[in-house]
Write a protein that holds these residues in place. Sequence first.
Motif, PDB file in Angstrom:
ATOM      1  N   TYR A 198       0.823  -1.217   0.000  1.00  0.00           N
ATOM      2  CA  TYR A 198       0.000   0.000   0.000  1.00  0.00           C
ATOM      3  C   TYR A 198       0.856   1.267   0.000  1.00  0.00           C
ATOM      4  CZ  TYR A 198      -4.118  -2.899   0.933  1.00  0.00           C
ATOM      5  OH  TYR A 198      -5.121  -3.833   0.854  1.00  0.00           O
ATOM      6  N   GLY A 199       2.142   1.074  -0.221  1.00  0.00           N
ATOM      7  CA  GLY A 199       3.010   2.242  -0.340  1.00  0.00           C
ATOM      8  C   GLY A 199       3.436   2.868   0.967  1.00  0.00           C
ATOM      9  N   LYS A 200       3.285   2.127   2.055  1.00  0.00           N
ATOM     10  CA  LYS A 200       3.640   2.686   3.364  1.00  0.00           C
ATOM     11  C   LYS A 200       4.856   1.984   3.961  1.00  0.00           C
ATOM     12  CE  LYS A 200      -1.095   4.105   4.436  1.00  0.00           C
ATOM     13  NZ  LYS A 200      -2.218   4.004   5.389  1.00  0.00           N
ATOM     14  N   GLY A 201       5.633   1.355   3.125  1.00  0.00           N
ATOM     15  CA  GLY A 201       6.767   0.583   3.610  1.00  0.00           C
ATOM     16  C   GLY A 201       7.827   1.404   4.304  1.00  0.00           C
ATOM     17  N   PHE A 202       7.845   2.714   4.057  1.00  0.00           N
ATOM     18  CA  PHE A 202       8.823   3.585   4.697  1.00  0.00           C
ATOM     19  C   PHE A 202       8.212   4.414   5.825  1.00  0.00           C
ATOM     20  CE2 PHE A 202      11.876   1.961   2.172  1.00  0.00           C
ATOM     21  CZ  PHE A 202      12.022   2.451   0.875  1.00  0.00           C
ATOM     22  N   ASP A 203       7.015   4.046   6.210  1.00  0.00           N
ATOM     23  CA  ASP A 203       6.338   4.731   7.307  1.00  0.00           C
ATOM     24  C   ASP A 203       6.564   3.933   8.591  1.00  0.00           C
ATOM     25  OD1 ASP A 203       2.970   6.088   7.765  1.00  0.00           O
ATOM     26  OD2 ASP A 203       4.690   5.963   9.104  1.00  0.00           O
ATOM     27  N   ALA A 204       7.419   4.443   9.453  1.00  0.00           N
ATOM     28  CA  ALA A 204       7.795   3.717  10.668  1.00  0.00           C
ATOM     29  C   ALA A 204       6.583   3.410  11.548  1.00  0.00           C
ATOM     30  CB  ALA A 204       8.828   4.519  11.455  1.00  0.00           C
ATOM     31  N   ALA A 205       5.594   4.276  11.530  1.00  0.00           N
ATOM     32  CA  ALA A 205       4.421   4.106  12.388  1.00  0.00           C
ATOM     33  C   ALA A 205       3.613   2.866  12.025  1.00  0.00           C
ATOM     34  CB  ALA A 205       3.547   5.335  12.322  1.00  0.00           C
ATOM     35  N   GLU A 206       3.818   2.327  10.830  1.00  0.00           N
ATOM     36  CA  GLU A 206       3.041   1.170  10.391  1.00  0.00           C
ATOM     37  C   GLU A 206       3.592  -0.156  10.910  1.00  0.00           C
ATOM     38  OE1 GLU A 206       0.248   1.207   8.699  1.00  0.00           O
ATOM     39  OE2 GLU A 206       0.200   3.386   8.424  1.00  0.00           O
ATOM     40  N   TYR A 207       4.791  -0.147  11.456  1.00  0.00           N
ATOM     41  CA  TYR A 207       5.441  -1.391  11.848  1.00  0.00           C
ATOM     42  C   TYR A 207       5.123  -1.759  13.289  1.00  0.00           C
ATOM     43  CZ  TYR A 207       7.881  -1.491   7.438  1.00  0.00           C
ATOM     44  OH  TYR A 207       8.167  -1.573   6.099  1.00  0.00           O
ATOM     45  N   GLU A 208       5.072  -3.058  13.530  1.00  0.00           N
ATOM     46  CA  GLU A 208       4.619  -3.563  14.838  1.00  0.00           C
ATOM     47  C   GLU A 208       5.770  -3.935  15.760  1.00  0.00           C
ATOM     48  OE1 GLU A 208       0.496  -5.734  13.354  1.00  0.00           O
ATOM     49  OE2 GLU A 208       2.423  -6.761  13.092  1.00  0.00           O
ATOM     50  N   PHE A 209       6.813  -4.519  15.213  1.00  0.00           N
ATOM     51  CA  PHE A 209       7.911  -4.993  16.050  1.00  0.00           C
ATOM     52  C   PHE A 209       9.208  -4.332  15.592  1.00  0.00           C
ATOM     53  CE2 PHE A 209       5.368  -7.923  18.223  1.00  0.00           C
ATOM     54  CZ  PHE A 209       4.579  -8.631  17.317  1.00  0.00           C
ATOM     55  N   TRP A 210      10.023  -4.000  16.552  1.00  0.00           N
ATOM     56  CA  TRP A 210      11.291  -3.318  16.297  1.00  0.00           C
ATOM     57  C   TRP A 210      12.421  -3.983  17.078  1.00  0.00           C
ATOM     58  CZ3 TRP A 210      11.974   1.006  13.150  1.00  0.00           C
ATOM     59  CH2 TRP A 210      10.790   1.562  12.635  1.00  0.00           C
ATOM     60  N   GLY A 211      13.593  -3.947  16.456  1.00  0.00           N
ATOM     61  CA  GLY A 211      14.777  -4.339  17.189  1.00  0.00           C
ATOM     62  C   GLY A 211      15.305  -3.166  17.986  1.00  0.00           C
ATOM     63  N   GLN A 212      16.401  -3.396  18.683  1.00  0.00           N
ATOM     64  CA  GLN A 212      16.973  -2.363  19.547  1.00  0.00           C
ATOM     65  C   GLN A 212      17.896  -1.414  18.789  1.00  0.00           C
ATOM     66  OE1 GLN A 212      18.271  -5.313  19.154  1.00  0.00           O
ATOM     67  NE2 GLN A 212      20.464  -4.873  18.915  1.00  0.00           N
ATOM     68  N   GLY A 213      18.258  -1.798  17.583  1.00  0.00           N
ATOM     69  CA  GLY A 213      19.112  -0.952  16.763  1.00  0.00           C
ATOM     70  C   GLY A 213      20.583  -1.302  16.869  1.00  0.00           C
ATOM     71  N   THR A 214      21.331  -0.949  15.823  1.00  0.00           N
ATOM     72  CA  THR A 214      22.774  -1.132  15.818  1.00  0.00           C
ATOM     73  C   THR A 214      23.404   0.121  15.218  1.00  0.00           C
ATOM     74  OG1 THR A 214      24.589  -2.618  15.159  1.00  0.00           O
ATOM     75  CG2 THR A 214      22.801  -2.327  13.568  1.00  0.00           C
TER      76      THR A 214
END
Length: 130
Positions: free
Chosen positions: A108-124
């Motif tokens: 739906y074209g929202k792949g770069f919208d962070a708000a749409e994602y449910e699970f996140w890692g801690q980052g590197t």
Amino acid sequence: QTQLVESGGGVVQPGGSLRLSCAASGYTLRLHDIGWFRQAPGKEREGVSCWSSADDDTHYADFVKGRFTMSRDDAKNMVYLQMNSLKYEDTAIYYCATVDVSKGVVDYGKGFDAAEYEFWGQGTQVTVSS
């Protein structure tokens, strides 16, 4: 327990390469849309690349096209971000994130919208420095 863990960050000189890894536990990555994001100090989180589970299509932000490649190893339940020709402006914390494929986020074209994602890692942390 659902978990995403990124690794592979570090300090690299301009023009160098790094490969980031994202390991999932508690669920199957290939049944989810997957995104790589980054956040530099003082800036908003931005999408780098994303993959649609529904149509196996990968998208890249313009600023990384031709330099970064996203890939998956379904057997290991992992996703990777190969980063080549790194620039100073690539310095940031990099995150992987997932969302259930039923949400159709990437399609739906929202792949770069962070708000749409449910699970996140801690980052590197990736630092490009001479």
